[in-house]
Motif scaffolding. Structure first.
Motif, mmCIF file in Angstrom:
data_model
loop_
_atom_site.group_PDB
_atom_site.id
_atom_site.type_symbol
_atom_site.label_atom_id
_atom_site.label_comp_id
_atom_site.label_asym_id
_atom_site.label_seq_id
_atom_site.Cartn_x
_atom_site.Cartn_y
_atom_site.Cartn_z
ATOM 1 N N THR A 76 20.099 3.700 -7.818
ATOM 2 C CA THR A 76 18.731 3.253 -7.603
ATOM 3 C C THR A 76 18.749 2.127 -6.589
ATOM 4 O O THR A 76 19.348 1.069 -6.837
ATOM 5 C CB THR A 76 18.097 2.753 -8.921
ATOM 6 N N ILE B 128 17.203 -0.933 -4.906
ATOM 7 C CA ILE B 128 16.248 -1.965 -5.301
ATOM 8 C C ILE B 128 15.627 -2.606 -4.062
ATOM 9 O O ILE B 128 14.446 -2.900 -4.026
ATOM 10 C CB ILE B 128 16.930 -3.043 -6.170
ATOM 11 N N THR C 151 20.703 -4.440 -2.402
ATOM 12 C CA THR C 151 20.718 -4.436 -3.860
ATOM 13 C C THR C 151 20.537 -3.005 -4.358
ATOM 14 O O THR C 151 19.504 -2.385 -4.136
ATOM 15 C CB THR C 151 19.602 -5.344 -4.420
ATOM 16 N N LEU D 228 25.472 -3.730 -10.334
ATOM 17 C CA LEU D 228 24.422 -4.103 -9.389
ATOM 18 C C LEU D 228 25.078 -4.765 -8.191
ATOM 19 O O LEU D 228 25.873 -5.693 -8.346
ATOM 20 C CB LEU D 228 23.419 -5.053 -10.047
ATOM 21 N N LEU E 224 16.577 -10.586 -5.846
ATOM 22 C CA LEU E 224 15.487 -10.081 -6.674
ATOM 23 C C LEU E 224 14.172 -10.808 -6.433
ATOM 24 O O LEU E 224 13.125 -10.325 -6.833
ATOM 25 C CB LEU E 224 15.871 -10.172 -8.151
ATOM 26 N N VAL F 270 11.564 -8.547 -8.080
ATOM 27 C CA VAL F 270 12.014 -7.683 -9.164
ATOM 28 C C VAL F 270 12.318 -8.553 -10.375
ATOM 29 O O VAL F 270 13.076 -9.517 -10.279
ATOM 30 C CB VAL F 270 13.283 -6.897 -8.750
ATOM 31 N N LEU G 289 15.490 -4.332 -14.990
ATOM 32 C CA LEU G 289 16.681 -3.558 -14.610
ATOM 33 C C LEU G 289 17.473 -3.090 -15.826
ATOM 34 O O LEU G 289 18.304 -2.199 -15.714
ATOM 35 C CB LEU G 289 17.590 -4.394 -13.711
#
Length: 179
Positions: free
Chosen positions: A9, A11, A15, A26, A31, A46, A51
């Motif tokens: 995924t 981000i 990231t 990660l 974030l 985020v 997460l």
């Protein structure tokens, strides 16, 4: 997700959440909406809780757009970083740090995380610490290569045929960091 699946995924920027064989990694977390006082991040902030649990954070190098101290503290997950990064990270409030030099490995669950060469500036600017930039080969039922902001170099050819997914973020620097 089944325990032997690979799920990735993105981000933002560098990231990426890598879920492999039940392990959640990660990469280079940024974030928030800002990196230091001058740089805005494109996209929404985020919430670290959104997460879910993170087993390890992989840091490719200590530049602010890859090693955001606020994000690392908020996550509270153990960090794997290149040689020379540990003391600076601990002084910045990141508690659990394991340093790896190129060729060294760490194990997390059923996944092996091997530090590999990366070609990038090793200093946190403007006056910061110098630490070895590294890439990672994450090996389980699948193999993922992550190398932060590496430049190309001849040894990359050795990865041919052994990697299922290569994550090679590319972006410039300026008054904002784009997606």
């Amino acid at each position: 997700m089944s325990s032997d699946a690979l799920e990735i995924t993105w981000i933002g920027h560098a990231t990426v959440l890598i879920e492999l064989d039940g392990v959640r990694l990660l990469t280079d977390p940024v974030l928030g909406r800002r990196i230091g006082p001058l740089v805005r991040v494109a996209g929404a902030a985020v919430d670290p809780d959104s997460l879910g649990p993170v087993d390890r954070v992989l840091l490719s190098h200590l530049h602010a757009d890859h090693a955001d101290v606020g994000s690392l503290r908020a996550l509270g997950a153990p960090v794997i970083a290149g040689s020379g990064a540990g003391e600076w990270l601990r002084r910045a409030g990141v508690g659990d740090v394991q340093e790896l030099s190129v060729g060294e490995s760490a194990v997390c669950g059923d996944v092996r995380i091997r530090a590999v060469r990366a070609e990038h500036d090793s200093r946190r600017r403007p006056l910061g610490v110098e630490a070895q930039p590294v890439g990672y080969v994450v090996e389980g039922s699948r193999t993922v290569y992550f190398a932060g902001d590496t430049d190309l170099f001849d040894e990359m050819a050795q990865l041919r045929g052994s990697v299922d997914v290569a994550l090679l973020p590319v972006w410039g620097w300026g008054p904002s960091v784009g997606e």
